[in-house]
Scaffold this motif. Structure first.
Motif, PDB file in Angstrom:
ATOM      1  N   SER A 197      -0.450  16.383  -9.642  1.00  0.00           N
ATOM      2  CA  SER A 197      -1.234  15.176  -8.739  1.00  0.00           C
ATOM      3  C   SER A 197      -0.751  15.950  -6.774  1.00  0.00           C
ATOM      4  N   LEU A 232      -5.898   9.190  11.317  1.00  0.00           N
ATOM      5  CA  LEU A 232      -5.632   9.357   9.824  1.00  0.00           C
ATOM      6  C   LEU A 232      -4.169   9.788   9.472  1.00  0.00           C
ATOM      7  N   ASN A 282       0.913  13.206   0.722  1.00  0.00           N
ATOM      8  CA  ASN A 282       1.197  14.541  -0.387  1.00  0.00           C
ATOM      9  C   ASN A 282       2.424  14.435  -1.233  1.00  0.00           C
ATOM     10  N   SER A 298       4.032  16.229   2.078  1.00  0.00           N
ATOM     11  CA  SER A 298       4.020  16.758   3.261  1.00  0.00           C
ATOM     12  C   SER A 298       3.031  15.843   3.495  1.00  0.00           C
ATOM     13  N   PHE A 305      -4.132   8.241   1.507  1.00  0.00           N
ATOM     14  CA  PHE A 305      -4.612   8.662   2.802  1.00  0.00           C
ATOM     15  C   PHE A 305      -4.481   6.911   3.492  1.00  0.00           C
ATOM     16  N   GLY A 306      -3.664   7.327   4.507  1.00  0.00           N
ATOM     17  CA  GLY A 306      -3.455   4.819   4.776  1.00  0.00           C
ATOM     18  C   GLY A 306      -5.035   5.186   5.733  1.00  0.00           C
ATOM     19  N   GLN A 307      -5.577   4.332   5.833  1.00  0.00           N
ATOM     20  CA  GLN A 307      -6.257   3.006   6.652  1.00  0.00           C
ATOM     21  C   GLN A 307      -7.081   3.317   7.699  1.00  0.00           C
ATOM     22  N   LYS A 338      -3.179  15.978  -4.421  1.00  0.00           N
ATOM     23  CA  LYS A 338      -3.892  15.310  -3.977  1.00  0.00           C
ATOM     24  C   LYS A 338      -3.276  14.319  -2.371  1.00  0.00           C
ATOM     25  N   LEU A 339      -4.111  14.007  -1.344  1.00  0.00           N
ATOM     26  CA  LEU A 339      -3.448  13.242  -0.631  1.00  0.00           C
ATOM     27  C   LEU A 339      -3.648  11.735  -0.219  1.00  0.00           C
ATOM     28  N   LYS A 350       1.101  -1.281   0.464  1.00  0.00           N
ATOM     29  CA  LYS A 350      -0.351  -0.207   0.102  1.00  0.00           C
ATOM     30  C   LYS A 350       0.404   1.212  -0.127  1.00  0.00           C
ATOM     31  N   TYR A 387      -4.749  13.126  10.619  1.00  0.00           N
ATOM     32  CA  TYR A 387      -6.208  14.197  10.810  1.00  0.00           C
ATOM     33  C   TYR A 387      -7.141  12.695  12.594  1.00  0.00           C
ATOM     34  N   PHE A 442      -0.030  14.510   7.308  1.00  0.00           N
ATOM     35  CA  PHE A 442      -0.855  15.096   8.220  1.00  0.00           C
ATOM     36  C   PHE A 442      -1.181  14.193   8.566  1.00  0.00           C
TER      37      PHE A 442
END
Lengths: 114, 117
Positions: free
Chosen positions: A98, A88, A92, A32, A104-106, A101-102, A2, A36, A34
């Motif tokens: 792109s 989360l 990016n 970058s 994300f992990g699961q 575009k972020l 992944k 969440y 992040f």
């Protein structure tokens, strides 16, 4: 593999402890990063961003970035029951079309028990 | 300052019908994004607007999805005709003006839960 992987949960810690959340990413061009927080049925809420290697602290939260190891983590000190949520990790790339575009992990479910 | 708003919060439609989702970004945010989370999967990027232009639509699943942002303010995402696999939560996010070398933090709306039966 992944693109963004988070440590599998759920993670349970006692109130007052340090919660450690981990994330690895596959693309070395990522710039970058992040974190969440998402409560059940709610929108993702941005809690930390980090762009440079090292640590970044904001209140009880510390984000750590190691680009050589392609690893980013979030530490929550003095965990509170209100910190119980899904965390989360989002990554990016810079450059190219792109750049916004972020990926994300699961997510990792954190439970802080009294 | 008002956050990102989305309408409707929930939508239940039958397969083959059309649905239009709306997103109002934070005032002054030129960048607007659409994401989707299907059950059991991670949040996936759909597309990115800069003002009224599509910067990146690499995540749009197929031509049944049409996004617009006329005037560079609010955006709509239309699904026509809807299929069962389109069910999920559609999130909109926005960020301040930036560029490829200075990505900005994205703030998410509450999402629209779409159920296709």
């Amino acid at each position: 593999q992944k693109e963004v992987e988070q440590n599998s949960g759920p993670l349970s810690v006692p109130e007052g402890a340090i919660a450690s959340l981990n994330c690895t990413y596959s693309d070395r061009g990522s710039q970058s990063f992040f974190w969440y927080r998402q409560y059940s049925g709610k929108s993702p809420e941005l809690i930390m961003s980090i762009y440079s290697n090292g640590d970044k602290e904001d209140g009880r939260f510390t984000a750590q970035l190691n680009k050589a190891s392609q690893y980013v983590s979030l530490l929550i000190r003095d965990s509170q029951p209100s910190d119980s949520a899904t965390y989360l990790c989002a990554v990016n790339l810079a450059g190219g079309t792109s750049y916004g575009k972020l990926t994300f992990g699961q997510g990792t479910i954190l439970t802080v028990h009294p | 300052e008002a956050g990102v708003t989305q309408f409707p919060s929930h939508s239940v439609i039958e397969k083959g019908q059309t649905v239009t989702l709306r997103c109002d970004p934070i005032s002054g945010h030129d960048n607007l994004y659409w994401y989707r989370r299907v059950m059991g999967k991670e949040i996936k990027f759909l597309l990115h607007f800069v003002k009224e232009s599509k910067q990146d639509e690499s995540g749009m699943p197929n031509n049944r999805f049409l996004a617009e942002r006329t005037g560079g303010t609010y955006s709509t995402l239309k699904v026509q005709p809807a299929e069962l696999e389109d069910s999920g939560v559609y999130f909109c996010a926005s960020s301040q003006p930036g560029g490829w070398d200075s990505p900005y933090e994205q703030y998410f709306g509450p999402g629209t839960r779409l159920t296709v039966t």
